[in-house]
Motif scaffolding. Structure first.
Motif, short mmCIF file in Angstrom:
data_model
loop_
_atom_site.label_atom_id
_atom_site.label_comp_id
_atom_site.label_asym_id
_atom_site.label_seq_id
_atom_site.Cartn_x
_atom_site.Cartn_y
_atom_site.Cartn_z
N THR A 121 0.90 -1.06 -0.17
CA THR A 121 0.00 -0.06 0.04
C THR A 121 0.89 1.24 0.07
N ASN A 122 0.30 2.30 -0.22
CA ASN A 122 0.84 3.71 -0.11
C ASN A 122 0.06 4.71 0.48
N GLY A 123 0.74 5.58 1.07
CA GLY A 123 0.04 6.44 1.89
C GLY A 123 0.74 7.76 2.11
N TRP A 124 -0.19 8.94 2.51
CA TRP A 124 0.45 10.17 2.70
C TRP A 124 0.35 10.38 4.10
N SER A 125 1.51 10.97 4.54
CA SER A 125 1.65 11.27 6.17
C SER A 125 1.66 12.65 6.32
N PHE A 129 -2.26 7.85 5.82
CA PHE A 129 -3.34 7.26 5.26
C PHE A 129 -3.44 7.23 3.70
N ASP A 130 -4.53 6.48 3.25
CA ASP A 130 -4.38 6.00 1.68
C ASP A 130 -4.52 7.35 1.04
N THR A 131 -3.81 7.02 -0.24
CA THR A 131 -3.93 8.18 -1.14
C THR A 131 -4.26 7.29 -2.42
N SER A 153 -3.15 5.43 -5.41
CA SER A 153 -2.15 4.20 -5.83
C SER A 153 -1.34 4.52 -7.11
#
Length: 163
Positions: free
Chosen positions: A80-84, A91-93, A95
């Protein structure tokens, strides 16, 4: 011996152009940019998840940072990838990665993926890869759950286009 296994594995990877290794050699990131994409391979001494991301130089860790988390189970990778925006789970952003693969070598998990140099249009919650130094941030956990807190983490400055 396990550090040697990790280093031997990465020496044999044909796509690697640049390498970052943590001071105690428990985390390694290799990457190779081309005119459109970058292929990343992240590895850590864990059977849980391995992760890395980057933010702007001068920003504190986890602030406005794109992060990628991957784990290997049964020879298959999940990611998964996310924005911190804070010292919390990203949290999810959108993909923006593809070609996920994973393997384990002894106590090490290795996850490989490709992402474009440019982040998706229409969102500010992503980072383009450009010719500048960034704050590389890495972490890993003994748990494969992406919601688990990491056991180890670190950071350094790198240029994702020139090493």
């Amino acid at each position: 011996l396990k550090v040697t296994i990790l280093l031997v594995f990465f020496v044999g990877v044909t796509f690697a152009q640049f390498t970052y290794t943590s001071r105690n050699q428990d985390f390694m990131l290799q990457w190779k940019p081309n005119s459109e994409n970058v292929t990343f391979s992240m590895a850590a001494k864990t059977t849980g998840y391995v992760s890395f991301g980057w933010g702007d130089v001068g920003d504190p860790a986890h602030i406005n940072t794109i992060m990628y988390l991957g784990a290997v189970s049964g020879g298959a990778a999940t990611m998964t990838n996310g924005w911190s925006i804070a010292l919390t789970r990203p949290f999810d952003t959108i993909s923006d990665y593809e070609a996920v693969s994973g393997t384990t070598m002894g106590a090490f998990s290795v996850v490989t993926f490709t992402r474009p140099l440019k982040g998706p249009a229409g969102t500010s919650r992503n980072k383009d890869i450009s010719n500048k130094k960034v704050l590389l941030q890495w972490a890993y956990s003994s748990s494969p759950s992406f919601s688990s807190m990491h056991n180890q983490a670190g950071s350094d400055f790198v240029n994702l286009l020139t090493g």
